[in-house]
Design a protein around this motif. Structure first.
Motif, PDB file in Angstrom:
ATOM      1  N   ALA A  26      -2.141  -6.429   6.235  1.00 23.27           N
ATOM      2  CA  ALA A  26      -0.752  -6.288   6.670  1.00 23.27           C
ATOM      3  C   ALA A  26       0.043  -5.346   5.768  1.00 23.27           C
ATOM      4  O   ALA A  26       1.211  -5.590   5.478  1.00 23.27           O
ATOM      5  N   GLY A  27      -0.593  -4.268   5.326  1.00 22.69           N
ATOM      6  CA  GLY A  27       0.098  -3.284   4.513  1.00 22.69           C
ATOM      7  C   GLY A  27       0.229  -3.631   3.048  1.00 22.69           C
ATOM      8  O   GLY A  27       0.958  -2.956   2.315  1.00 22.69           O
ATOM      9  N   TRP A  28      -0.494  -4.656   2.593  1.00 24.22           N
ATOM     10  CA  TRP A  28      -0.432  -5.075   1.186  1.00 24.22           C
ATOM     11  C   TRP A  28      -1.823  -5.077   0.579  1.00 24.22           C
ATOM     12  O   TRP A  28      -2.829  -5.260   1.290  1.00 24.22           O
ATOM     13  N   LEU A  29      -1.847  -4.912  -0.740  1.00 25.92           N
ATOM     14  CA  LEU A  29      -3.092  -5.004  -1.497  1.00 25.92           C
ATOM     15  C   LEU A  29      -3.005  -6.174  -2.461  1.00 25.92           C
ATOM     16  O   LEU A  29      -2.002  -6.337  -3.155  1.00 25.92           O
ATOM     17  N   LEU A  30      -4.043  -6.980  -2.488  1.00 30.48           N
ATOM     18  CA  LEU A  30      -4.214  -8.033  -3.499  1.00 30.48           C
ATOM     19  C   LEU A  30      -5.388  -7.639  -4.368  1.00 30.48           C
ATOM     20  O   LEU A  30      -6.452  -7.284  -3.857  1.00 30.48           O
ATOM     21  N   LEU A  31      -5.197  -7.704  -5.683  1.00 25.48           N
ATOM     22  CA  LEU A  31      -6.263  -7.348  -6.611  1.00 25.48           C
ATOM     23  C   LEU A  31      -6.446  -8.451  -7.634  1.00 25.48           C
ATOM     24  O   LEU A  31      -5.474  -8.981  -8.175  1.00 25.48           O
ATOM     25  N   GLY A  32      -7.700  -8.809  -7.889  1.00 26.31           N
ATOM     26  CA  GLY A  32      -8.049  -9.761  -8.935  1.00 26.31           C
ATOM     27  C   GLY A  32      -8.892  -9.069  -9.990  1.00 26.31           C
ATOM     28  O   GLY A  32      -9.709  -8.201  -9.673  1.00 26.31           O
ATOM     29  N   LEU A  33      -8.694  -9.452 -11.237  1.00 28.39           N
ATOM     30  CA  LEU A  33      -9.415  -8.862 -12.353  1.00 28.39           C
ATOM     31  C   LEU A  33      -9.832  -9.987 -13.286  1.00 28.39           C
ATOM     32  O   LEU A  33      -9.053 -10.905 -13.546  1.00 28.39           O
ATOM     33  N   ALA A  34     -11.061  -9.918 -13.809  1.00 28.79           N
ATOM     34  CA  ALA A  34     -11.580 -10.987 -14.665  1.00 28.79           C
ATOM     35  C   ALA A  34     -12.607 -10.408 -15.622  1.00 28.79           C
ATOM     36  O   ALA A  34     -13.066  -9.273 -15.457  1.00 28.79           O
ATOM     37  N   PRO A  35     -12.988 -11.188 -16.661  1.00 27.19           N
ATOM     38  CA  PRO A  35     -14.059 -10.735 -17.559  1.00 27.19           C
ATOM     39  C   PRO A  35     -15.295 -10.313 -16.768  1.00 27.19           C
ATOM     40  O   PRO A  35     -15.607 -10.897 -15.724  1.00 27.19           O
ATOM     41  N   GLY A  36     -16.004  -9.334 -17.265  1.00 21.75           N
ATOM     42  CA  GLY A  36     -17.049  -8.689 -16.482  1.00 21.75           C
ATOM     43  C   GLY A  36     -18.300  -9.492 -16.237  1.00 21.75           C
ATOM     44  O   GLY A  36     -19.164  -9.046 -15.487  1.00 21.75           O
ATOM     45  N   LEU A  44       0.822  -1.204   0.000  1.00 23.52           N
ATOM     46  CA  LEU A  44       0.000   0.000   0.000  1.00 23.52           C
ATOM     47  C   LEU A  44       0.857   1.256   0.000  1.00 23.52           C
ATOM     48  O   LEU A  44       0.444   2.309  -0.506  1.00 23.52           O
ATOM     49  N   ALA A  45       2.065   1.163   0.548  1.00 27.36           N
ATOM     50  CA  ALA A  45       2.949   2.324   0.610  1.00 27.36           C
ATOM     51  C   ALA A  45       3.308   2.847  -0.773  1.00 27.36           C
ATOM     52  O   ALA A  45       3.686   4.013  -0.926  1.00 27.36           O
ATOM     53  N   GLU A  46       3.187   1.993  -1.808  1.00 27.30           N
ATOM     54  CA  GLU A  46       3.510   2.445  -3.161  1.00 27.30           C
ATOM     55  C   GLU A  46       2.534   3.499  -3.667  1.00 27.30           C
ATOM     56  O   GLU A  46       2.815   4.185  -4.660  1.00 27.30           O
ATOM     57  N   ALA A  47       1.392   3.654  -3.013  1.00 34.96           N
ATOM     58  CA  ALA A  47       0.429   4.671  -3.441  1.00 34.96           C
ATOM     59  C   ALA A  47       1.052   6.064  -3.411  1.00 34.96           C
ATOM     60  O   ALA A  47       0.686   6.934  -4.214  1.00 34.96           O
ATOM     61  N   ALA A  48       1.999   6.269  -2.500  1.00 35.17           N
ATOM     62  CA  ALA A  48       2.637   7.587  -2.388  1.00 35.17           C
ATOM     63  C   ALA A  48       3.440   7.939  -3.626  1.00 35.17           C
ATOM     64  O   ALA A  48       3.759   9.119  -3.840  1.00 35.17           O
ATOM     65  N   THR A  49       3.793   6.952  -4.439  1.00 34.77           N
ATOM     66  CA  THR A  49       4.576   7.204  -5.651  1.00 34.77           C
ATOM     67  C   THR A  49       3.679   7.487  -6.858  1.00 34.77           C
ATOM     68  O   THR A  49       4.185   7.614  -7.969  1.00 34.77           O
ATOM     69  N   HIS A  50       2.365   7.578  -6.624  1.00 39.09           N
ATOM     70  CA  HIS A  50       1.422   7.833  -7.719  1.00 39.09           C
ATOM     71  C   HIS A  50       0.544   9.038  -7.393  1.00 39.09           C
ATOM     72  O   HIS A  50      -0.699   8.920  -7.322  1.00 39.09           O
ATOM     73  N   PRO A  51       1.151  10.221  -7.229  1.00 42.25           N
ATOM     74  CA  PRO A  51       0.348  11.411  -6.896  1.00 42.25           C
ATOM     75  C   PRO A  51      -0.600  11.819  -8.013  1.00 42.25           C
ATOM     76  O   PRO A  51      -1.533  12.595  -7.785  1.00 42.25           O
TER      77      PRO A  51
END
Length: 253
Positions: free
Chosen positions: A120-130, A23-30
């Motif tokens: 625990a400070g991490w994001l998991l993302l899943g993506l699939a056909p709609g 999640l800390a990587e969000a700071a690198t995407h202003p």
């Protein structure tokens, strides 16, 4: 609100993909900004880490979503995180303030199934056909709840009798890992079904004879995400996390 199948990207995204990041990587995407309704929702969280994690999760969901779409489609599409919109819809009450999330590319009619989890400070993302049902979740192996042993509150609350019987047969280290893995799977099933953990059927059963009905769906895919496994973009899941992805494809998938 009616979803339009993501026909423009069906050839590239015909199965679920997943990605993970701190999640800390969000700071690198202003450059990634949240919509007014998302900022309003953030205001409902307790100031400090809960609110910061919500905002960071929304930012990183767009970042990882764009990365997965660019990975799936032919070169040259160049989707940016700011091109994406996260929406939710509850079919029970028609609310857009909660419910099943979707990822949209505004102005294109392209819609994707989306699921994400923060742990625990991490994001998991899943993506699939709609047109499918998708759920993901993470569990922290270092969470004390998974190491309390037989009779612990989580054990009594979260696992069915047949699941507890299987857990009791394992050495403690293996039992702790399976508790965490099953909890991630239960959460993923609850999200994919749209019922949540408070659904009429209760907490999903994921082992034994009385499996949750979703686990009998035609074409079902269940991915066990192990520590240090590589995601769809080549990033490594941290050694203290396990996860699960559940996808039940729609009739046209």
């Amino acid at each position: 609100m009616h979803d339009v199948p993501a026909k423009g990207l069906e050839a590239g995204l015909s199965a679920p993909l997943w990605a993970t990041a701190p999640l800390a990587e969000a700071a690198t995407h202003p450059e990634v900004r949240l919509l007014p309704d998302e900022l309003a929702r953030a205001g409902g969280y307790v100031p400090g880490r809960p609110r910061e994690d919500f905002v960071a999760g929304r930012i990183m969901a767009r970042v990882l979503g764009a990365g997965l779409l660019n990975h799936a489609v032919p070169p040259g599409r160049g989707i940016l995180p700011g091109d994406l919109e996260l929406t939710q819809y509850c079919p029970q009450c028609a609310s857009e303030a909660h419910g099943t999330p979707k990822l949209r590319i505004p102005g294109t009619g392209e819609v994707f199934s989306l699921s994400y989890a923060r742990t625990a400070g991490w994001l998991l993302l899943g993506l699939a056909p709609g047109n499918g049902r998708l759920g993901v979740d993470l569990a922290d192996l270092e969470d004390q709840a998974f190491s309390l042993g037989e009779g612990g509150m989580l054990e009594e609350y979260a696992y069915a009798p047949e699941e507890r019987e299987r857990l009791e047969l394992l050495p403690e280290a293996e039992r702790q890992r399976l508790r965490a893995r099953w909890w991630a799977l239960k959460e993923a099933v609850a999200k994919a079904s749209g019922e949540g953990l408070a659904g009429e059927a209760g907490i999903p059963v994921v082992a034994g004879k009385n499996l949750h009905p979703l686990l009998h769906s035609p074409g079902l895919r269940v991915l066990d995400l192990d520590p240090e496994s590589l995601d769809s973009l080549g990033a490594m899941l941290p050694p203290h996390l396990v996860g699960s992805l559940v996808w039940a494809p729609g009739p046209e998938a």
